[in-house]
Scaffold this motif. Structure first.
Motif, mmCIF file in Angstrom:
data_model
loop_
_atom_site.group_PDB
_atom_site.id
_atom_site.type_symbol
_atom_site.label_atom_id
_atom_site.label_comp_id
_atom_site.label_asym_id
_atom_site.label_seq_id
_atom_site.Cartn_x
_atom_site.Cartn_y
_atom_site.Cartn_z
ATOM 1 N N GLU A 34 0.821 -1.210 0.000
ATOM 2 C CA GLU A 34 0.000 0.000 0.000
ATOM 3 C C GLU A 34 0.859 1.266 0.000
ATOM 4 O O GLU A 34 0.617 2.208 0.741
ATOM 5 C CB GLU A 34 -0.972 -0.014 1.172
ATOM 6 N N ASN A 35 1.900 1.265 -0.833
ATOM 7 C CA ASN A 35 2.820 2.400 -0.993
ATOM 8 C C ASN A 35 3.560 2.775 0.287
ATOM 9 O O ASN A 35 3.962 3.924 0.465
ATOM 10 C CB ASN A 35 2.091 3.620 -1.564
ATOM 11 N N ARG A 36 3.727 1.843 1.176
ATOM 12 C CA ARG A 36 4.516 2.051 2.387
ATOM 13 C C ARG A 36 5.572 0.952 2.478
ATOM 14 O O ARG A 36 5.393 -0.141 1.978
ATOM 15 C CB ARG A 36 3.637 2.008 3.630
ATOM 16 N N ILE A 37 6.648 1.256 3.164
ATOM 17 C CA ILE A 37 7.723 0.286 3.361
ATOM 18 C C ILE A 37 7.480 -0.417 4.690
ATOM 19 O O ILE A 37 7.404 0.225 5.730
ATOM 20 C CB ILE A 37 9.098 0.979 3.370
ATOM 21 N N TRP A 38 7.326 -1.718 4.621
ATOM 22 C CA TRP A 38 7.114 -2.539 5.824
ATOM 23 C C TRP A 38 8.417 -3.231 6.182
ATOM 24 O O TRP A 38 9.004 -3.926 5.363
ATOM 25 C CB TRP A 38 6.041 -3.594 5.563
ATOM 26 N N ILE A 39 8.859 -3.050 7.408
ATOM 27 C CA ILE A 39 10.029 -3.769 7.901
ATOM 28 C C ILE A 39 9.493 -4.902 8.773
ATOM 29 O O ILE A 39 8.969 -4.666 9.859
ATOM 30 C CB ILE A 39 10.972 -2.847 8.688
ATOM 31 N N GLN A 40 9.570 -6.107 8.254
ATOM 32 C CA GLN A 40 9.009 -7.274 8.944
ATOM 33 C C GLN A 40 10.023 -7.926 9.876
ATOM 34 O O GLN A 40 9.654 -8.571 10.842
ATOM 35 C CB GLN A 40 8.520 -8.310 7.927
ATOM 36 N N GLN A 41 11.290 -7.772 9.541
ATOM 37 C CA GLN A 41 12.340 -8.430 10.325
ATOM 38 C C GLN A 41 13.646 -7.693 10.090
ATOM 39 O O GLN A 41 13.897 -7.191 9.002
ATOM 40 C CB GLN A 41 12.471 -9.882 9.867
ATOM 41 N N ASN A 42 14.467 -7.610 11.110
ATOM 42 C CA ASN A 42 15.796 -7.020 10.957
ATOM 43 C C ASN A 42 16.769 -7.826 11.810
ATOM 44 O O ASN A 42 16.771 -7.715 13.024
ATOM 45 C CB ASN A 42 15.800 -5.551 11.383
ATOM 46 N N THR A 43 17.580 -8.606 11.153
ATOM 47 C CA THR A 43 18.563 -9.426 11.859
ATOM 48 C C THR A 43 19.973 -8.888 11.653
ATOM 49 O O THR A 43 20.940 -9.634 11.713
ATOM 50 C CB THR A 43 18.480 -10.899 11.395
ATOM 51 N N THR A 44 20.060 -7.573 11.414
ATOM 52 C CA THR A 44 21.354 -6.932 11.217
ATOM 53 C C THR A 44 21.624 -5.968 12.367
ATOM 54 O O THR A 44 20.760 -5.704 13.188
ATOM 55 C CB THR A 44 21.396 -6.154 9.893
ATOM 56 N N ASP A 45 22.806 -5.398 12.376
ATOM 57 C CA ASP A 45 23.154 -4.379 13.369
ATOM 58 C C ASP A 45 22.750 -2.988 12.893
ATOM 59 O O ASP A 45 22.930 -2.012 13.609
ATOM 60 C CB ASP A 45 24.657 -4.391 13.636
ATOM 61 N N ILE A 46 22.216 -2.901 11.691
ATOM 62 C CA ILE A 46 21.837 -1.624 11.088
ATOM 63 C C ILE A 46 20.385 -1.311 11.439
ATOM 64 O O ILE A 46 19.509 -2.171 11.350
ATOM 65 C CB ILE A 46 22.004 -1.683 9.558
ATOM 66 N N ASP A 47 20.113 -0.060 11.821
ATOM 67 C CA ASP A 47 18.743 0.385 12.058
ATOM 68 C C ASP A 47 18.164 0.760 10.694
ATOM 69 O O ASP A 47 18.364 1.869 10.196
ATOM 70 C CB ASP A 47 18.735 1.575 13.006
ATOM 71 N N LEU A 48 17.457 -0.180 10.083
ATOM 72 C CA LEU A 48 16.953 0.014 8.729
ATOM 73 C C LEU A 48 16.018 1.213 8.629
ATOM 74 O O LEU A 48 16.085 1.982 7.673
ATOM 75 C CB LEU A 48 16.230 -1.242 8.248
ATOM 76 N N ALA A 49 15.140 1.368 9.601
ATOM 77 C CA ALA A 49 14.196 2.479 9.572
ATOM 78 C C ALA A 49 14.941 3.813 9.607
ATOM 79 O O ALA A 49 14.617 4.733 8.848
ATOM 80 C CB ALA A 49 13.219 2.367 10.732
ATOM 81 N N LEU A 50 15.922 3.926 10.456
ATOM 82 C CA LEU A 50 16.702 5.156 10.547
ATOM 83 C C LEU A 50 17.446 5.426 9.241
ATOM 84 O O LEU A 50 17.500 6.562 8.766
ATOM 85 C CB LEU A 50 17.686 5.082 11.714
ATOM 86 N N GLU A 51 17.996 4.395 8.636
ATOM 87 C CA GLU A 51 18.681 4.545 7.349
ATOM 88 C C GLU A 51 17.720 5.088 6.297
ATOM 89 O O GLU A 51 18.075 5.959 5.505
ATOM 90 C CB GLU A 51 19.263 3.204 6.886
ATOM 91 N N LEU A 52 16.497 4.579 6.280
ATOM 92 C CA LEU A 52 15.508 5.046 5.303
ATOM 93 C C LEU A 52 15.141 6.502 5.551
ATOM 94 O O LEU A 52 15.017 7.285 4.607
ATOM 95 C CB LEU A 52 14.258 4.161 5.365
#
Length: 49
Positions: free
Chosen positions: A3-21
């Motif tokens: 629905e034109n939004r980015i869904w982060i379902q899982q993050n198994t990294t040390d990177i904050d994906l949401a913050l990067e976006l």
């Protein structure tokens, strides 16, 4: 993408994906932290679906 939004379902990294976006210019309202249950999402500062 859902629905034109980015869904982060899982993050198994040390990177904050949401913050990067956000740093790339994506509005917080367009990022849904799907890894959190729906009742917690309004308290994250990101989008709510």
């Amino acid at each position: 993408m859902k629905e034109n939004r980015i869904w982060i379902q899982q993050n198994t990294t040390d990177i904050d994906l949401a913050l990067e976006l956000v740093e790339m210019g994506v509005p917080k309202s367009d990022i849904i932290l799907g890894l959190h249950p729906p009742y917690k999402r309004p308290h994250t500062g990101y989008g709510v679906a």
